[in-house]
Design an enzyme around this catalytic site. Structure first.
Site, PDB file in Angstrom:
ATOM      1  N   ASP A   1       0.836  -1.193   0.000  1.00 22.66           N
ATOM      2  CA  ASP A   1       0.000   0.000   0.000  1.00 22.66           C
ATOM      3  C   ASP A   1       0.876   1.250   0.000  1.00 22.66           C
ATOM      4  O   ASP A   1       1.734   1.422   0.866  1.00 22.66           O
ATOM      5  CB  ASP A   1      -0.898  -0.018   1.237  1.00 22.66           C
ATOM      6  CG  ASP A   1      -1.931   1.093   1.212  1.00 22.66           C
ATOM      7  OD1 ASP A   1      -2.816   1.050   0.352  1.00 22.66           O
ATOM      8  OD2 ASP A   1      -1.839   1.998   2.063  1.00 22.66           O
TER       9      ASP A   1
ATOM     10  N   GLU B   1       1.381  -0.666  -5.187  1.00 23.77           N
ATOM     11  CA  GLU B   1       0.159   0.105  -5.362  1.00 23.77           C
ATOM     12  C   GLU B   1       0.546   1.580  -5.271  1.00 23.77           C
ATOM     13  O   GLU B   1       0.476   2.203  -4.218  1.00 23.77           O
ATOM     14  CB  GLU B   1      -0.872  -0.268  -4.286  1.00 23.77           C
ATOM     15  CG  GLU B   1      -2.227   0.382  -4.474  1.00 23.77           C
ATOM     16  CD  GLU B   1      -2.419   1.640  -3.629  1.00 23.77           C
ATOM     17  OE1 GLU B   1      -3.395   2.368  -3.868  1.00 23.77           O
ATOM     18  OE2 GLU B   1      -1.583   1.903  -2.738  1.00 23.77           O
TER      19      GLU B   1
END
Length: 655
Positions: free
Chosen positions: A384, A413
């Site tokens: 993330d 990401e």
């Protein structure tokens, strides 16, 4: 460095050789270099390559490219995971020099007296060559040597056997003055690093019960989420991505739709990690125990799904790290730990970690956490917001983990500036999120995909039509045809693609004025009636199943470097192909970007890219409808978004 022969611009070479290039097991990796020599004598060039076991692989000769470029091309095909080494060698080729001279002199009308020295040199060269060819082919060289030495024969009969050896001595050449380039490194992953189909869901929503007003009554668990696994696998997905499964902080917990104040029953955001029950190495108690998670991973594997875990290196205010290591966080002038912000957005439920405060301590702890989950059977991590952490930290972490288990993969990401996204790929991320969502015209998509193919040595794209954070306006307003269009583009353009649960139910209600979902699952439970929607014909699941079946059955779709675009005279249509020469498998796709109106166009196909000569005709079979057509270079296409917005053709030679 220039040796006897210059060797320049070897590719692939990532960051001038600082980082390894990337490939997967079985992938054909193009190698090229510029090399040249003085005078008119022939030059030979080859690749030398070594596997992780240190063994040298077979001799791989390179072929010259376009005239005047001095660029040589070859390919290798690694067959094991790990770190490989390759270099380029250049050398004098006395046989080819001899072949060129003899051929030109005979064509110029020169006779036996003019070629006397060439004949003697040919005997010397072929005698040297005999030692390097397989024993079964040595009689061919002896025959050629005897012919050159036989003065009773006419010139053509003396030299013809020697000239005919060119194919053999291309493969087993005599090499003089061998010069080697510097070594280059290649990291080879298992194939899933390049070819994968991802599905994201929140385990807490599967089997959950909510009141009519959205108030949670019961949260789903790993046990109830297990019941959804066969349906996901039946759609053809092979990676199941889970948002964070750790305890969720109670301090500053967000309410439904990101409300600043949570109700007592609100479940909070999984990305606000950590509470009294534990942190990144702990299971949220309402999901189950570590044993429940292990059984979930095992059951997923039994139906063909590999679990990908979210690694989000941030903390809720009540994460154990906050009290044990306050020095890992930023403190504001008022004495409070700084929460995360991306102005004007505020994330009061999350504290970012400052990786410069205690680099050794933070690195040691994160590595411990990752290896803990690797021991539980997790081999894929979706990272993330990696662009908000130091790049050198990721480089260190990825390669430390791969020392323990080279099969572990990392998906970045990061929706940020291109330099950062490319940089993360260079330092070791196995796959990367992309700008796919925001490429909404055929022209934009073609330009972007060509950029990605050019970066294939280090950056592997993963195309997602939606995520919990992203509901693009094309899906908000395009209706079911647009959901099909974006799924075709994502699944057929790149080897890896994914989508977030609810896509198959055409969920498209946004929060006003933004790209996010209304009643966002990040902050609340979203149980769905999967079987009811499919029974009522309100599910895209059958179409997604078709797409994944086509991907699985066609080897051409497993690679990235083979993407080629073709011309079509309508800007609302995009035409592309992928071809795998080893299996003679070719897929040709024409997709509309218009979800409202019928579009027509005329193709001008690049026939050699499809494996044909310019004049040939062939049969195409539409894998979506089963229809077949006789095609050539120029064809008429009509696509109706309310029937099928795309043709996905497999290409077949006429028999």
């Amino acid at each position: 460095m220039v040796g006897r022969f210059p060797i320049e611009d070897v590719t692939p070479a990532v960051s001038c050789g600082r980082n390894p290039a990337k490939a997967v097991v079985g992938e054909v990796l193009p190698i090229s270099a510029v090399s040249y020599r003085e005078g008119h004598d022939a030059l030979g060039v080859n690749v030398v390559w070594y596997g992780p076991d240190g063994m040298t692989h077979p001799f791989t000769r390179m072929s010259p490219g376009g005239p005047g470029t001095d660029r040589w091309h070859g390919a290798i095909q690694p067959d094991a995971t790990g770190r490989w080494v390759y270099a380029v060698e250049a050398w004098g080729d006395p046989y080819l020099t001899w072949w060129n001279a003899v051929t030109k002199k005979i064509e110029a009308g020169q006779g036996l007296e003019d070629l006397a020295n060439d004949i003697a040199e040919g005997i010397q060269i072929l005698t040297l060559a005999s030692a390097g060819v397989p024993a079964a082919r040595r009689p061919d060289l002896k025959t050629a040597i005897d012919a050159l030495a036989d003065k009773s024969r006419p010139l053509s009969e003396r030299v013809s056997p020697g000239l005919a050896l060119r194919p053999l001595l291309w493969e087993y050449p005599v090499r003089e003055l061998v010069t080697r380039s510097v070594q280059h490194h290649l990291w080879v992953d298992r194939k899933r690093a390049l070819f994968s189909s991802w599905y994201e869901f929140f385990p807490r929503s599967e089997g959950a019960v909510v009141a009519p007003d959205g108030t949670p009554v019961r949260q789903g668990t790993f046990a109830t989420a297990t019941e959804r696994l066969p349906a996901i696998a039946a759609m053809g997905f092979d990676v199941l991505y889970l948002p964070p499964i750790h305890p969720i902080g109670r301090i500053n917990r967000k309410g439904r739709n990101n409300a600043l104040v949570a109700e007592p029953t609100d479940v909070g955001s999984p990305w606000a990690i950590g509470a009294a029950e534990g942190g990144h190495d702990t299971i949220h108690p309402e999901l189950g125990t570590l044993g429940d998670f292990q059984r979930f991973v095992k059951t997923a594997g039994e139906v063909g799904l590999e679990i990908a875990m979210d690694l989000s290196l941030q903390c809720a205010p009540d994460h154990p790290w906050v009290s044990a290591h306050p020095e890992w966080f930023n403190v504001r002038p008022d004495g409070q730990i700084a929460y995360a912000e991306n102005p004007p957005k505020k994330y009061q439920d999350v504290y970012p970690v400052n990786f410069d405060k205690d680099p050794v301590g933070i690195r040691t702890e994160v590595l411990r956490v990752v290896l803990h989950w690797v021991k539980q059977g997790v081999k894929i991590f979706r990272i993330d917001n990696p662009h908000t952490k130091p790049v050198n930290f990721w480089e260190w972490l990825i390669w430390q983990v791969k020392k323990v288990d080279p099969d572990v993969l990392f998906l970045a990401e990061a929706f940020t500036c291109p330099a950062m996204m490319h940089g993360l790929g260079k330092v070791g991320f196995s796959q990367s999120y992309t700008y796919f969502t925001w490429r909404t015209t055929a022209y934009e998509m073609r330009q972007y995909c060509e950029e990605l193919v050019a970066a294939a040595d280090y950056m592997r794209p993963n195309f997602w039509p939606n995520t919990p954070d992203i509901l693009h306006e094309t899906l908000q307003h395009g209706g079911p045809p647009m959901f099909k269009i974006r799924a075709v583009l994502a699944s057929m353009l790149t080897p890896s693609w994914g989508l977030y649960a609810g896509y198959e139910l055409f969920e498209n209600l946004p929060q006003p004025g933004v790209e996010e979902y209304l009643n966002n699952e990040k902050f609340q439970l979203r149980p769905r009636d999967w079987s009811g929607a499919e029974a009522a014909g309100r599910s895209l699941a059958p179409f997604l199943t078709q797409l994944n079946r086509i991907r699985r059955d066609n080897q051409a779709l497993h690679w990235l470097r083979n993407l080629r675009f073709h011309e079509i005279d309508n800007g609302a249509l995009l035409c592309w192909s992928k071809r795998d020469p080893e299996t003679d498998n070719t897929v040709l796709v024409i997709c509309s970007f218009d979800s409202t109106w019928q579009q027509a166009g005329n193709t001008t196909l690049d026939m050699p890219a499809l494996g044909f000569d310019w004049h040939e005709r062939f049969t195409v079979k539409d894998e979506l409808t089963g229809a077949t057509y006789d095609w050539g270079q120029h064809n008429v296409v009509i696509l109706d978004p309310f029937l099928e917005p795309a043709h996905i053709f497999t290409v077949h030679r006429h028999t």
